[in-house]
Design a protein around this motif. Sequence first.
Motif, PDB file in Angstrom:
ATOM      1  N   GLY A  96      20.582   5.956   7.483  1.00  0.00           N
ATOM      2  CA  GLY A  96      20.871   7.339   7.126  1.00  0.00           C
ATOM      3  C   GLY A  96      20.817   7.563   5.621  1.00  0.00           C
ATOM      4  N   GLY A  97      21.364   6.606   4.872  1.00  0.00           N
ATOM      5  CA  GLY A  97      21.312   6.699   3.419  1.00  0.00           C
ATOM      6  C   GLY A  97      19.883   6.665   2.898  1.00  0.00           C
ATOM      7  N   ARG A  98      19.057   5.816   3.490  1.00  0.00           N
ATOM      8  CA  ARG A  98      17.666   5.708   3.040  1.00  0.00           C
ATOM      9  C   ARG A  98      16.851   6.933   3.434  1.00  0.00           C
ATOM     10  NH1 ARG A  98      16.473  -0.746   3.723  1.00  0.00           N
ATOM     11  NH2 ARG A  98      17.875  -1.356   2.022  1.00  0.00           N
ATOM     12  N   ILE A 122      14.495   9.344   1.081  1.00  0.00           N
ATOM     13  CA  ILE A 122      13.103   9.671   1.388  1.00  0.00           C
ATOM     14  C   ILE A 122      12.887  11.172   1.537  1.00  0.00           C
ATOM     15  CG2 ILE A 122      11.271   9.408   3.133  1.00  0.00           C
ATOM     16  CD1 ILE A 122      12.452   6.619   3.730  1.00  0.00           C
ATOM     17  N   HIS A 123      13.757  11.830   2.283  1.00  0.00           N
ATOM     18  CA  HIS A 123      13.553  13.237   2.621  1.00  0.00           C
ATOM     19  C   HIS A 123      14.457  14.191   1.846  1.00  0.00           C
ATOM     20  CE1 HIS A 123      10.881  12.125   5.893  1.00  0.00           C
ATOM     21  NE2 HIS A 123      11.788  11.265   6.328  1.00  0.00           N
ATOM     22  N   GLY A 124      15.303  13.668   0.977  1.00  0.00           N
ATOM     23  CA  GLY A 124      16.215  14.515   0.202  1.00  0.00           C
ATOM     24  C   GLY A 124      17.582  14.585   0.852  1.00  0.00           C
ATOM     25  N   THR A 125      18.623  14.427   0.058  1.00  0.00           N
ATOM     26  CA  THR A 125      19.974  14.392   0.619  1.00  0.00           C
ATOM     27  C   THR A 125      20.356  15.705   1.300  1.00  0.00           C
ATOM     28  OG1 THR A 125      20.867  15.021  -1.544  1.00  0.00           O
ATOM     29  CG2 THR A 125      20.833  12.683  -1.028  1.00  0.00           C
ATOM     30  N   LYS A 126      19.887  16.841   0.755  1.00  0.00           N
ATOM     31  CA  LYS A 126      20.250  18.123   1.369  1.00  0.00           C
ATOM     32  C   LYS A 126      19.668  18.243   2.767  1.00  0.00           C
ATOM     33  CE  LYS A 126      19.906  23.145   0.847  1.00  0.00           C
ATOM     34  NZ  LYS A 126      19.538  24.276  -0.034  1.00  0.00           N
ATOM     35  N   LEU A 136      28.632  10.927  -0.522  1.00  0.00           N
ATOM     36  CA  LEU A 136      28.803  10.170  -1.770  1.00  0.00           C
ATOM     37  C   LEU A 136      27.559  10.263  -2.641  1.00  0.00           C
ATOM     38  CD1 LEU A 136      30.714   6.952  -0.642  1.00  0.00           C
ATOM     39  CD2 LEU A 136      31.550   8.795  -2.096  1.00  0.00           C
ATOM     40  N   ALA A 137      26.374  10.290  -2.016  1.00  0.00           N
ATOM     41  CA  ALA A 137      25.143  10.405  -2.794  1.00  0.00           C
ATOM     42  C   ALA A 137      25.131  11.706  -3.590  1.00  0.00           C
ATOM     43  CB  ALA A 137      23.926  10.344  -1.868  1.00  0.00           C
ATOM     44  N   THR A 138      25.572  12.794  -2.971  1.00  0.00           N
ATOM     45  CA  THR A 138      25.625  14.094  -3.654  1.00  0.00           C
ATOM     46  C   THR A 138      26.631  14.077  -4.795  1.00  0.00           C
ATOM     47  OG1 THR A 138      25.003  15.239  -1.611  1.00  0.00           O
ATOM     48  CG2 THR A 138      26.023  16.567  -3.328  1.00  0.00           C
ATOM     49  N   PRO A 166      16.073  15.306  -6.271  1.00  0.00           N
ATOM     50  CA  PRO A 166      14.825  14.528  -6.243  1.00  0.00           C
ATOM     51  C   PRO A 166      14.847  13.460  -5.153  1.00  0.00           C
ATOM     52  CG  PRO A 166      15.673  14.725  -8.481  1.00  0.00           C
ATOM     53  CD  PRO A 166      16.745  15.231  -7.572  1.00  0.00           C
ATOM     54  N   ARG A 167      13.687  13.255  -4.555  1.00  0.00           N
ATOM     55  CA  ARG A 167      13.544  12.174  -3.593  1.00  0.00           C
ATOM     56  C   ARG A 167      13.269  10.879  -4.347  1.00  0.00           C
ATOM     57  NH1 ARG A 167       9.624  15.356   0.750  1.00  0.00           N
ATOM     58  NH2 ARG A 167      10.929  17.220   0.890  1.00  0.00           N
TER      59      ARG A 167
END
Length: 470
Positions: free
Chosen positions: A71-73, A77-81, A126-128, A199-200
């Motif tokens: 899921g994190g990856r 690849i496709h953007g966190t949003k 957390l990524a956001t 950004p991806r």
Amino acid sequence: MHQTVTKPVDSTRRWWVLAIVVAAQFMFGVDAFIVNVAIPTIAVDLHATPAQIESVIAIYLIAYATLVVTGGRLGDIHGTKNVFLAGVLGFTATSLWCGLAQSGAELIIARLAQGATAALMVPQVLATLHLLFTDETRSRAFAIYGIVLGLAGAAGFLLGGLLVTIDLAHTGWRSVFFVNVPCGLIIAAAAWRIVPTVPRRSGTKLDITGSAVLFAGLLCLIGPLLFGHDAGWAPWLWAVMGCGGLILLAFVKLEHAVARSGGMPLIDLTLLADAAFLRGLGAAFFFFVANLSFYLVMTLFMQRGLRIPPLEAGLTFIPLALAFVVASRHSGVRARHRGTKVLIEGCVLQIAGLAALALVASSIESPTAITLALTMIVFGYGQGLVMAPLSGAVLASVKPVAAGSASGAYGTTAQIGNAAGVAAIGAVFFAIEALQSARAGFLVSLVLLVTLIMICVAFLSWMRRASARS
């Protein structure tokens, strides 16, 4: 790889973004505990077997644990949003499915899907935060995140008992899942309008085969523990567990093959050479084996053994949850001054709390909810002292380049520990209950929980020695 242009996010708007993603994390946290309170009622209504009762909790954790790194990856690849929105909408839809389930087997399948969608949603939180809070406000943002995470447990216990008791629109236990539907839709709508596109990350690859093999291995290893009681602990169950162990060994070899072929394995293989990190993962595993399993057997003992109503049982956990939040706030300062010693102190407090519970359960014929609530405060405070700084202590020896992979390995280990604990401790509780009583099953479970926490302490001491040598 295509790069998406990101518009600057002003300081006011990013706090709204924080509120949105933390609300999703809160919904996920509440769901982990709300089901515990409702599980005895679910068992009666769906005529669920002990194996199905445990599986409703465990399969959700197994699905989440094996897919959270993927899921994190996918977010990279496709953007966190985009992945966050997909995860929230998926979690909302699968929650609706859980609430509509007509049998124990269907509910287990729906929970499997719910865990998979949670694995899309949660890593993006957390990524956001990492992307938006890079200045002096970072500590404040993560403090808010930590507090909300702690309060989710208290809210889950309270809301679970309340919804089952008031029987909203005659939906009974189903409302504990239905409540996610309006919340999820509101979060998704707000995220679509406010959360920025980021950004991806170029060069990120998926290890789908690795995820599938890990899931199969864990299911073969933990599944027999879930269904052992129902199947009379037939010899073939042990054979399946043996196959699970072999599959997990094959998983490690597969990851090496993926790395040699230029792919991105689920785990950074350099971590396998870090003795302190591996011992830390061992400590985390045994700590979490004794985590959710405690809440399961405590709930079963109160509702099945003492006949305490669901709302009163949920309220019984509130002082524990609040003590957990207070300890989480204290643990940061204490960890800076005492290092990993605070983790051992927290484990000792947990053991003391479990011993006090055992004394109450064995010496008082019908302990009141208030007596149990006050006794559990010690355990809750000890658990909070450990859980908050544990991840930092385990990751302390990891090089920055491997921090993301190590964090994913830690999160996966924690959820596997939770699932294994629910399966193993739950199986013991139901077996002893069938032979003697719920009280006897609870007391034996407490002994096992104390043993697990003592093993955690041994691993923490082992980790400290490895860190001192490095």
